[in-house]
Design a protein around this motif. Structure first.
Motif, PDB file in Angstrom:
ATOM      1  N   THR A  68       0.799  -1.214  -0.136  1.00  0.00           N
ATOM      2  CA  THR A  68      -0.130  -0.178   0.240  1.00  0.00           C
ATOM      3  C   THR A  68       0.756   1.113   0.014  1.00  0.00           C
ATOM      4  O   THR A  68       0.548   2.286  -0.825  1.00  0.00           O
ATOM      5  CB  THR A  68      -1.095   0.059   1.114  1.00  0.00           C
ATOM      6  N   ASP A  69       1.875   1.263   0.677  1.00  0.00           N
ATOM      7  CA  ASP A  69       2.898   2.410   0.880  1.00  0.00           C
ATOM      8  C   ASP A  69       3.393   2.575  -0.498  1.00  0.00           C
ATOM      9  O   ASP A  69       3.327   3.792  -0.988  1.00  0.00           O
ATOM     10  CB  ASP A  69       4.013   2.186   1.766  1.00  0.00           C
ATOM     11  N   SER A  85      -6.429  19.523  -4.599  1.00  0.00           N
ATOM     12  CA  SER A  85      -7.485  18.743  -3.938  1.00  0.00           C
ATOM     13  C   SER A  85      -6.909  17.071  -3.875  1.00  0.00           C
ATOM     14  O   SER A  85      -6.921  16.493  -2.803  1.00  0.00           O
ATOM     15  CB  SER A  85      -9.096  18.785  -4.278  1.00  0.00           C
ATOM     16  N   ILE A  86      -6.691  16.746  -5.033  1.00  0.00           N
ATOM     17  CA  ILE A  86      -6.031  15.587  -5.103  1.00  0.00           C
ATOM     18  C   ILE A  86      -4.729  15.317  -4.543  1.00  0.00           C
ATOM     19  O   ILE A  86      -4.381  14.227  -3.653  1.00  0.00           O
ATOM     20  CB  ILE A  86      -6.004  14.958  -6.579  1.00  0.00           C
ATOM     21  N   ARG A  87      -3.774  16.199  -4.512  1.00  0.00           N
ATOM     22  CA  ARG A  87      -2.376  16.138  -4.017  1.00  0.00           C
ATOM     23  C   ARG A  87      -2.834  16.126  -2.454  1.00  0.00           C
ATOM     24  O   ARG A  87      -2.001  15.492  -1.561  1.00  0.00           O
ATOM     25  CB  ARG A  87      -1.804  17.322  -4.372  1.00  0.00           C
ATOM     26  N   ALA A  88      -3.649  17.071  -1.917  1.00  0.00           N
ATOM     27  CA  ALA A  88      -3.716  17.114  -0.506  1.00  0.00           C
ATOM     28  C   ALA A  88      -4.313  15.662   0.051  1.00  0.00           C
ATOM     29  O   ALA A  88      -3.821  15.397   1.026  1.00  0.00           O
ATOM     30  CB  ALA A  88      -4.900  18.049  -0.141  1.00  0.00           C
ATOM     31  N   ASN A  93      -3.493  10.650   3.023  1.00  0.00           N
ATOM     32  CA  ASN A  93      -3.437   9.114   3.147  1.00  0.00           C
ATOM     33  C   ASN A  93      -2.248   8.458   3.072  1.00  0.00           C
ATOM     34  O   ASN A  93      -1.777   7.413   3.799  1.00  0.00           O
ATOM     35  CB  ASN A  93      -4.300   8.549   2.086  1.00  0.00           C
ATOM     36  N   THR A  94      -0.997   9.089   2.249  1.00  0.00           N
ATOM     37  CA  THR A  94       0.221   8.528   2.435  1.00  0.00           C
ATOM     38  C   THR A  94       0.786   8.730   3.874  1.00  0.00           C
ATOM     39  O   THR A  94       1.427   7.697   4.326  1.00  0.00           O
ATOM     40  CB  THR A  94       1.152   9.322   1.567  1.00  0.00           C
ATOM     41  N   GLU A  95       0.407   9.730   4.438  1.00  0.00           N
ATOM     42  CA  GLU A  95       0.968   9.790   6.001  1.00  0.00           C
ATOM     43  C   GLU A  95       0.321   8.890   6.671  1.00  0.00           C
ATOM     44  O   GLU A  95       0.956   8.166   7.844  1.00  0.00           O
ATOM     45  CB  GLU A  95       0.562  11.422   6.459  1.00  0.00           C
ATOM     46  N   VAL A  96      -1.018   8.771   6.663  1.00  0.00           N
ATOM     47  CA  VAL A  96      -1.753   7.797   7.427  1.00  0.00           C
ATOM     48  C   VAL A  96      -1.422   6.517   6.886  1.00  0.00           C
ATOM     49  O   VAL A  96      -0.977   5.547   8.258  1.00  0.00           O
ATOM     50  CB  VAL A  96      -3.421   7.745   7.045  1.00  0.00           C
ATOM     51  N   SER A  97      -0.941   6.032   5.864  1.00  0.00           N
ATOM     52  CA  SER A  97      -0.194   4.675   5.756  1.00  0.00           C
ATOM     53  C   SER A  97       1.065   4.452   6.398  1.00  0.00           C
ATOM     54  O   SER A  97       1.296   3.436   6.628  1.00  0.00           O
ATOM     55  CB  SER A  97      -0.343   4.772   4.065  1.00  0.00           C
ATOM     56  N   HIS A  98       1.923   5.517   6.252  1.00  0.00           N
ATOM     57  CA  HIS A  98       3.284   5.397   6.766  1.00  0.00           C
ATOM     58  C   HIS A  98       3.063   4.972   8.344  1.00  0.00           C
ATOM     59  O   HIS A  98       3.708   4.360   8.987  1.00  0.00           O
ATOM     60  CB  HIS A  98       4.114   6.574   6.470  1.00  0.00           C
ATOM     61  N   SER A 159      -8.755   9.972  10.043  1.00  0.00           N
ATOM     62  CA  SER A 159      -8.183  10.761   9.123  1.00  0.00           C
ATOM     63  C   SER A 159      -8.449  10.141   7.823  1.00  0.00           C
ATOM     64  O   SER A 159      -8.693  10.840   6.710  1.00  0.00           O
ATOM     65  CB  SER A 159      -6.831  10.848   9.237  1.00  0.00           C
ATOM     66  N   ASN A 160      -8.398   8.873   7.720  1.00  0.00           N
ATOM     67  CA  ASN A 160      -8.674   8.328   6.343  1.00  0.00           C
ATOM     68  C   ASN A 160     -10.219   8.494   6.018  1.00  0.00           C
ATOM     69  O   ASN A 160     -10.652   8.556   4.906  1.00  0.00           O
ATOM     70  CB  ASN A 160      -8.619   6.693   6.512  1.00  0.00           C
ATOM     71  N   GLN A 161     -11.143   8.279   6.950  1.00  0.00           N
ATOM     72  CA  GLN A 161     -12.437   8.765   6.682  1.00  0.00           C
ATOM     73  C   GLN A 161     -12.742  10.121   6.269  1.00  0.00           C
ATOM     74  O   GLN A 161     -13.413  10.298   5.249  1.00  0.00           O
ATOM     75  CB  GLN A 161     -13.598   8.464   8.000  1.00  0.00           C
ATOM     76  N   GLN A 162     -12.045  11.166   6.840  1.00  0.00           N
ATOM     77  CA  GLN A 162     -12.169  12.373   6.370  1.00  0.00           C
ATOM     78  C   GLN A 162     -11.652  12.544   4.705  1.00  0.00           C
ATOM     79  O   GLN A 162     -12.340  13.195   4.063  1.00  0.00           O
ATOM     80  CB  GLN A 162     -11.503  13.269   7.069  1.00  0.00           C
TER      81      GLN A 162
END
Length: 187
Positions: A68-69, A85-88, A93-98, A159-162
Motif C-alpha cells: 500500500t505504501d 485537492s487530489i494532492r492534499a 493518506n500517504t501519511e496515514v499509511s506510513h 483521518s482516512n474517513q475524512q
C-alpha cells in the motif's frame, strides 16, 4: 492554390491545439493518479480494520501495508501536475499509511518480543524498553492493543474517513452536475 486562413489564424489554431493536448495530458495524469489513489485507499482501509482485530496476522498485514505504501508512492509520482485537492488527499493518506506501517512494525516487534537473539545493541535496548512500556500500558480487555495503539488506530480511521469523505463528496458533486446536464425526455 491559395490557403483558406491567413498565417496568424493558422498559428493561433496550432497553439490552441497544442494547449488542448497539454490539458488532455494533465487530465489523463490526474485520472490515472485518482485510480491508483482509490485502489491504495481501499487497501489502506482494509488494513486499518484488520489491525484492530485481535487475531490479525501481522506479518501478512505488514506485507500488504508495504504494498500500500508503494501504491501511494506510485500515485505521488506525478505530484507536480495534480490538482490541489487530489494532492492534499494523497498526502494525507500517504501519511496515514506510513503511520500504520510503523504501528504494524511496532506490534510485530512487541509480538516477537524477547524471541529474537540479535547483537544486543542500543536499538535492541530501545525496542525492549518500548515493548516493556507498551506492556505496562495494556488494557485488560484482551484486544492486544495498548491504549496508545488504540488511539493511533482511531486517529488513522478518522483521518482516512475524512479523506475518503472529501473524495466521495467531490465525486458526488460531479455526478450531480452530470445528471443536471442530461436532458429529460418527455416520454
Amino acid at each position: 492554390m491559395k490557403s483558406r486562413a491567413s498565417l496568424p489564424v493558422r498559428v493561433a489554431l496550432i497553439v490552441l491545439a497544442v494547449l488542448a493536448l497539454v490539458a488532455a495530458g494533465l487530465a489523463g495524469a490526474n485520472l490515472v493518479t485518482v485510480g491508483r489513489f482509490n485502489q491504495a485507499t481501499a487497501t489502506l482501509t482494509r488494513n486499518i480494520k484488520a489491525i484492530a482485530k485481535e487475531d490479525a496476522d501481522l506479518s501478512t498485514l505488514k506485507a500488504s501495508q508495504q504494498q500500500t505504501d508503494a501504491q501511494f508512492e506510485d500515485a505521488a509520482a506525478l505530484r507536480a501536475v495534480l490538482l490541489p485537492s487530489i494532492r492534499a488527499s494523497l498526502e494525507t493518506n500517504t501519511e496515514v499509511s506510513h503511520r500504520l506501517t510503523e504501528l504494524i512494525e511496532q506490534r510485530l516487534a512487541e509480538q516477537q518480543g524477547g524471541g529474537s537473539s540479535g547483537s544486543g545493541g542500543a536499538s535492541d535496548d530501545a525496542t525492549g524498553a518500548a515493548t516493556d512500556n507498551q506492556r505496562n500500558n495494556r488494557q485488560s480487555d484482551g484486544s492486544g492493543l495498548t491504549d496508545a495503539q488504540k488511539a493511533q488506530v482511531e486517529q488513522l480511521l478518522k483521518s482516512n474517513q475524512q479523506s475518503t469523505d472529501t473524495s466521495e463528496s467531490t465525486r458526488q458533486d460531479a455526478d450531480q452536475k452530470s445528471k443536471q446536464n442530461q436532458t429529460t425526455k418527455p416520454w
